[in-house]
Design an enzyme around this catalytic site. Structure first.
Site, mmCIF file in Angstrom:
data_model
loop_
_atom_site.group_PDB
_atom_site.id
_atom_site.type_symbol
_atom_site.label_atom_id
_atom_site.label_comp_id
_atom_site.label_asym_id
_atom_site.label_seq_id
_atom_site.Cartn_x
_atom_site.Cartn_y
_atom_site.Cartn_z
ATOM 1 N N GLY A 159 10.995 18.275 31.238
ATOM 2 C CA GLY A 159 11.866 18.350 30.088
ATOM 3 C C GLY A 159 13.366 18.405 30.585
ATOM 4 N N GLY A 188 8.921 13.781 33.311
ATOM 5 C CA GLY A 188 7.513 13.046 33.067
ATOM 6 C C GLY A 188 6.281 12.605 34.204
ATOM 7 C CE LYS A 225 4.997 6.436 21.387
ATOM 8 N NZ LYS A 225 4.810 7.450 20.507
ATOM 9 N NE ARG A 271 5.750 24.185 36.600
ATOM 10 C CZ ARG A 271 5.391 23.801 35.537
ATOM 11 N NH1 ARG A 271 4.413 24.508 34.795
ATOM 12 N NH2 ARG A 271 5.802 22.688 35.065
HETATM 13 P P1 AMP Z 1 6.403 9.096 30.770
HETATM 14 O O1 AMP Z 1 5.797 10.335 30.484
HETATM 15 O O2 AMP Z 1 7.491 8.630 29.711
HETATM 16 O O3 AMP Z 1 6.870 9.086 32.370
HETATM 17 O O4 AMP Z 1 5.313 7.852 30.558
HETATM 18 C C1 AMP Z 1 4.518 7.732 31.334
HETATM 19 C C2 AMP Z 1 3.287 7.159 30.772
HETATM 20 O O5 AMP Z 1 3.591 5.746 30.736
HETATM 21 C C3 AMP Z 1 2.010 7.002 31.836
HETATM 22 O O6 AMP Z 1 1.125 7.835 31.369
HETATM 23 C C4 AMP Z 1 1.582 5.517 31.746
HETATM 24 O O7 AMP Z 1 0.406 5.198 31.460
HETATM 25 C C5 AMP Z 1 2.465 4.948 30.535
HETATM 26 N N1 AMP Z 1 2.437 3.638 30.665
HETATM 27 C C6 AMP Z 1 3.525 3.013 31.657
HETATM 28 N N2 AMP Z 1 3.359 1.734 31.445
HETATM 29 C C7 AMP Z 1 2.246 1.362 30.480
HETATM 30 C C8 AMP Z 1 2.043 0.186 29.848
HETATM 31 N N3 AMP Z 1 2.616 -0.931 30.333
HETATM 32 N N4 AMP Z 1 1.307 0.236 28.615
HETATM 33 C C9 AMP Z 1 1.107 1.580 28.273
HETATM 34 N N5 AMP Z 1 1.531 2.784 28.750
HETATM 35 C C10 AMP Z 1 2.035 2.608 29.877
#
Ligand code: AMP
Length: 419
Positions: free
Chosen positions: A400, A377, A221, A35
């Site tokens: 974010g 993310g 999610k 950064r």
């Molecule tokens: P995000 O912060 O929304 O990009 O989410 C990333 C997170 O989603 C990572 O830490 C992954 O471990 C989790 N993730 C991805 N695929 C799966 C899955 N099939 N089951 C559980 N967690 C998952």
């Protein structure tokens, strides 16, 4: 709109909002200075012109003054990277900051202490007792909002010009990221180079001039990505919904997903989104097969299964080979690509394959002229882990802020400069 490239900073004091919220170890040593490096072009341009940057940032989430969150910890590294000895003010809005800022000579730089040592930076009350009544909360909020104006004025009074180079906080209407802009006329406020690049990259994606446009949305999610999916459905040709999210969609369509991650309260929503995609003519791709595991662990036993026939005691932790192939075929033909979120639990070595294949397909498309943006993310950590960040067009520093921008929201930090 004023641009940093055209502005002549000679003899000007410049309030530069950067994002130096860097990770520190227990000895307060910087463990990743990305950064700081990201803000160097802006700071160097101001210094080279003969201006004096007054550098302001937050660090961590202090609840008041705390040495742990002092920006003094980064002073040495900043001076080293910038190639000039940066001065330090123990405060950002008090007399010391004003005196040191006033005494700056052309080409000298000053780093201010953590903006968030003041509640006024974020405009959120602090130190309220846990059992505070609604009335007390309202009064405390009112009080901090009132003192926020004086705080913002103090920050603004340090400088002749304002530069915002902190894309990471552009989605916050804080004193130094947005409110301060009001005190500078249009000719004396501008984005820094980093912010300019981020804004351009997002605009390029959302306007998707070159088609087909493919968005790959992964992560855990659906609930955290609903607004993004909705906004992108108006814009994309192909939408790949992957990662943990995919199982909510599969279950909603009657599939068996075993113990895979799922939001049972979002099944109807998943069906609505599928319908919406159909109506808009968007090609929505879900996993057809999964790499499944008998526990949530890198050491779990694994197998491959159709994504809608996962045995009861198993869970999908990555996409399978047939899905990899389908995703890669679509990605390779695309001319605009957005990637947010891994296809699986990439933190576990045994479940990185799908994310890696997506990353490789994006790199290949980019080599053939596509514009690709990776960000928000965990996808940045993911592409860095594979060592492929140089093969994509742009890796956002935003987190974010990037997510809110691709949700189609107006970011206060951007609006404050543009309007
Ligand atoms: P995000 O912060 O929304 O990009 O989410 C990333 C997170 O989603 C990572 O830490 C992954 O471990 C989790 N993730 C991805 N695929 C799966 C899955 N099939 N089951 C559980 N967690 C998952």
């Amino acid at each position: 709109m004023q641009t940093i490239e055209e502005y002549n900073f000679a003899g000007k004091k410049v309030f530069v909002r950067v994002d130096f919220n860097v990770p520190l170890d227990e000895h307060f040593r910087i463990t990743d200075d990305t950064r700081i490096r990201a803000a160097l072009p802006t700071l160097k341009k101001i210094i080279a012109d003969g201006g004096s940057p007054i550098i302001a940032s937050h660090l961590g989430r202090p609840k008041g003054i705390a040495d742990k969150y002092s920006l003094r910890h980064i002073l040495g590294r900043l001076s080293e990277l910038l190639g000039v000895e940066v001065l330090f003010a123990d405060d950002c809005a008090g007399p010391e900051a004003a005196e040191k800022a006033a005494a700056l000579k052309p080409g000298q730089a000053l780093l201010l202490e953590n903006l968030r040592f003041y509640a006024e930076e974020e405009g959120k009350p602090r130190g309220l007792p846990e059992d505070a009544s609604e009335e007390e909360k309202k009064r405390a909020k009112q009080a901090v909002k009132e003192s926020q104006k004086a705080f913002t004025q103090k920050l603004a009074s340090l400088a002749d010009a304002y530069v915002n180079d902190a894309f990471g906080t552009a989605h916050r209407a804080h004193a130094s990221t947005a409110l301060i802009a009001e005190y500078f006329d249009a000719d004396n406020k501008m984005f820094g180079y980093l912010m300019e690049k981020e804004v351009r990259a997002v605009e390029k994606i959302l306007n998707a001039i070159n088609r087909p446009f493919t968005a790959i949305l992964g992560g855990s999610k659906v609930s955290s990505k609903i607004d993004i999916i909705r906004n992108l459905l108006h814009r994309v040709d192909h939408l790949i919904i992957t990662g943990g999210m995919t199982y909510t969609f599969t279950k909603a369509q009657g599939g068996r997903i075993g113990r895979s991650i799922c939001e049972d309260d979002k099944l109807d929503l998943a069906l609505e989104l599928l319908q919406e995609a159909k109506e808009k003519g968007v090609n929505l791709l879900l996993a057809v097969d999964a790499k499944i595991a008998d526990s949530f662990s890198n050491e779990a036993q694994t197998a491959f299964a159709p994504a809608d026939q996962i045995p009861d005691a198993w869970e999908g932790l990555d996409i399978g080979p047939e899905t990899e192939k389908r995703y890669a075929d679509v990605i390779r033909q695309s001319k605009t690509i957005l990637w947010n979120g891994p296809t699986g639990v990439f933190e576990f070595e045994n479940f990185t394959h799908g994310s890696r294949s997506v990353a490789e397909a994006i790199v290949e498309a980019t080599r053939h002229g596509a514009f690709s943006l990776v960000g928000g993310g965990e996808s940045v950590a993911c592409i860095n882990k594979f060592g492929l960040s140089d093969g994509v067009s742009y890796v956002s520093t935003g987190g974010g802020a990037l997510l809110e921008a691709i949700e189609g929201r107006v970011l206060p930090g951007i609006a404050a400069i543009k309007n």
